[in-house]
Design a protein around this motif. Sequence first.
Motif, PDB file in Angstrom:
ATOM      1  N   ARG A 173      31.915  64.785  44.228  1.00  0.00           N
ATOM      2  CA  ARG A 173      30.961  65.812  45.071  1.00  0.00           C
ATOM      3  C   ARG A 173      31.048  67.255  44.851  1.00  0.00           C
ATOM      4  O   ARG A 173      32.248  67.143  44.288  1.00  0.00           O
ATOM      5  CB  ARG A 173      31.054  66.130  46.674  1.00  0.00           C
ATOM      6  N   ASN A 174      30.735  68.077  44.742  1.00  0.00           N
ATOM      7  CA  ASN A 174      31.219  69.758  44.355  1.00  0.00           C
ATOM      8  C   ASN A 174      31.837  70.257  43.575  1.00  0.00           C
ATOM      9  O   ASN A 174      33.061  70.805  43.090  1.00  0.00           O
ATOM     10  CB  ASN A 174      32.286  69.818  45.499  1.00  0.00           C
ATOM     11  N   ALA A 175      31.749  69.603  42.252  1.00  0.00           N
ATOM     12  CA  ALA A 175      31.648  69.694  40.473  1.00  0.00           C
ATOM     13  C   ALA A 175      31.276  70.992  40.307  1.00  0.00           C
ATOM     14  O   ALA A 175      32.184  70.975  39.340  1.00  0.00           O
ATOM     15  CB  ALA A 175      30.562  68.316  40.036  1.00  0.00           C
ATOM     16  N   GLY A 176      30.714  71.007  39.869  1.00  0.00           N
ATOM     17  CA  GLY A 176      30.684  73.037  39.887  1.00  0.00           C
ATOM     18  C   GLY A 176      31.598  73.855  40.644  1.00  0.00           C
ATOM     19  O   GLY A 176      32.007  74.384  39.685  1.00  0.00           O
ATOM     20  N   TYR A 177      31.908  73.351  42.186  1.00  0.00           N
ATOM     21  CA  TYR A 177      32.930  74.576  42.294  1.00  0.00           C
ATOM     22  C   TYR A 177      33.883  74.199  41.658  1.00  0.00           C
ATOM     23  O   TYR A 177      34.568  74.985  41.505  1.00  0.00           O
ATOM     24  CB  TYR A 177      32.862  73.953  44.038  1.00  0.00           C
ATOM     25  N   TRP A 178      35.026  73.134  42.568  1.00  0.00           N
ATOM     26  CA  TRP A 178      36.019  72.388  41.236  1.00  0.00           C
ATOM     27  C   TRP A 178      35.481  72.963  39.861  1.00  0.00           C
ATOM     28  O   TRP A 178      36.586  73.949  39.026  1.00  0.00           O
ATOM     29  CB  TRP A 178      35.945  71.239  40.745  1.00  0.00           C
ATOM     30  N   SER A 179      34.868  72.782  39.005  1.00  0.00           N
ATOM     31  CA  SER A 179      34.452  73.710  37.646  1.00  0.00           C
ATOM     32  C   SER A 179      35.348  75.307  37.803  1.00  0.00           C
ATOM     33  O   SER A 179      35.654  75.317  36.385  1.00  0.00           O
ATOM     34  CB  SER A 179      33.636  73.603  36.719  1.00  0.00           C
ATOM     35  N   GLU A 195      36.465  79.526  45.703  1.00  0.00           N
ATOM     36  CA  GLU A 195      37.534  78.993  46.151  1.00  0.00           C
ATOM     37  C   GLU A 195      39.048  79.392  45.769  1.00  0.00           C
ATOM     38  O   GLU A 195      39.716  79.480  46.069  1.00  0.00           O
ATOM     39  CB  GLU A 195      36.793  77.619  44.923  1.00  0.00           C
ATOM     40  N   PHE A 196      39.402  79.800  44.357  1.00  0.00           N
ATOM     41  CA  PHE A 196      40.088  80.290  44.197  1.00  0.00           C
ATOM     42  C   PHE A 196      40.946  81.194  44.688  1.00  0.00           C
ATOM     43  O   PHE A 196      41.834  81.377  45.301  1.00  0.00           O
ATOM     44  CB  PHE A 196      39.408  80.491  42.848  1.00  0.00           C
ATOM     45  N   ILE A 197      39.822  82.428  44.725  1.00  0.00           N
ATOM     46  CA  ILE A 197      40.895  83.972  45.473  1.00  0.00           C
ATOM     47  C   ILE A 197      41.106  83.002  46.909  1.00  0.00           C
ATOM     48  O   ILE A 197      42.095  83.706  47.597  1.00  0.00           O
ATOM     49  CB  ILE A 197      39.513  84.851  45.864  1.00  0.00           C
ATOM     50  N   ALA A 198      40.021  82.173  47.731  1.00  0.00           N
ATOM     51  CA  ALA A 198      40.548  81.729  48.867  1.00  0.00           C
ATOM     52  C   ALA A 198      42.271  80.966  48.677  1.00  0.00           C
ATOM     53  O   ALA A 198      42.387  80.728  50.055  1.00  0.00           O
ATOM     54  CB  ALA A 198      39.573  80.428  50.091  1.00  0.00           C
TER      55      ALA A 198
END
Length: 320
Positions: A266-272, A213-216
Amino acid sequence: MKKLLYSILLLSFISLNTFSKNSKDPNVSKVYVNDIQNFYLAFDEALKDTLNAKHIFKELYFNKGSKGLKDFYKTKIKSVDKFSKFVLKHKEFYLSIRSDLTNLDDLKKEIKTYFLEFKSLYPNATFPDIYFVIGRFSSNGTISKNGIIIGTEILCKTPNSNTKNWNKDILRISMLRKHIPVTVIHELIHFNQKHMKKGNTILVNSMREGSAEFIAELICGETDEDYSSFIGKEVEVWNDFKNQKDEKSTWISWNSWVRKSESRPRNAGYWSGYLLCKSYYEQNEFEKQKVIDDILNIKNYDDFYFRSKIEEYIKVNYSN
């Protein structure tokens, strides 16, 4: 004779590497859209003969599918019967998105631009082929050894979409068509995570998703997912993550497809994982190349967590 044989072998080696499906050259990567065309050929026939829809989709879509579709079937679709029933149940939806998905030429240039940008930031990057397929709302994107696979029916919405016959779940999950290049880059990052140390804790899984997510975002200017629902809940979600990050059995409650709750969107792991990378980025004076290289070659996740100074980042940015 030996020189001739050596020359032939050398040319063969060069040819195999030049046209490899996983190249270091972003310009070699190919985009395959035939699966979308085949889907709609099968779809038209299935509507004429609904009793034989399962057989029609199998013969005209899956059996004629690309390597990407075959991989997508194994991991995401899994059943021709369930697929055909889902498509027929939502036939009005699939009809309504047809014109938006059967020609993706307008997005190819943007994808190629992002590939070139990633190459400039991460010279060791590998660039696979891209396969656009039609699924049954099980994934908007994934990877396999053959390349990046995009579940295009999820990435279908446009300002002109006729959503009258889309049910609430389709409306909730559907993403904008113009977002397709961002999803491609998210999956491209996953394809280049081969040197990240493997593991199955929440921290490791969150870093794999969050780093994509971050690199995108560094490349495209936006993340693959929408994190607006975290506003005002950041500290609560982070403290929950901090207390569970070393667990191995509860990742399912942190991944993207779990429904939201009052305390955890939703997506809490992605966000963390995304926040960890963002904080680490700031500690390294916003050096894109260094941060990308560090992330994609991470060997010690606890050390990365410590060096990110994430606790201070949360305190400064989100605490009242």
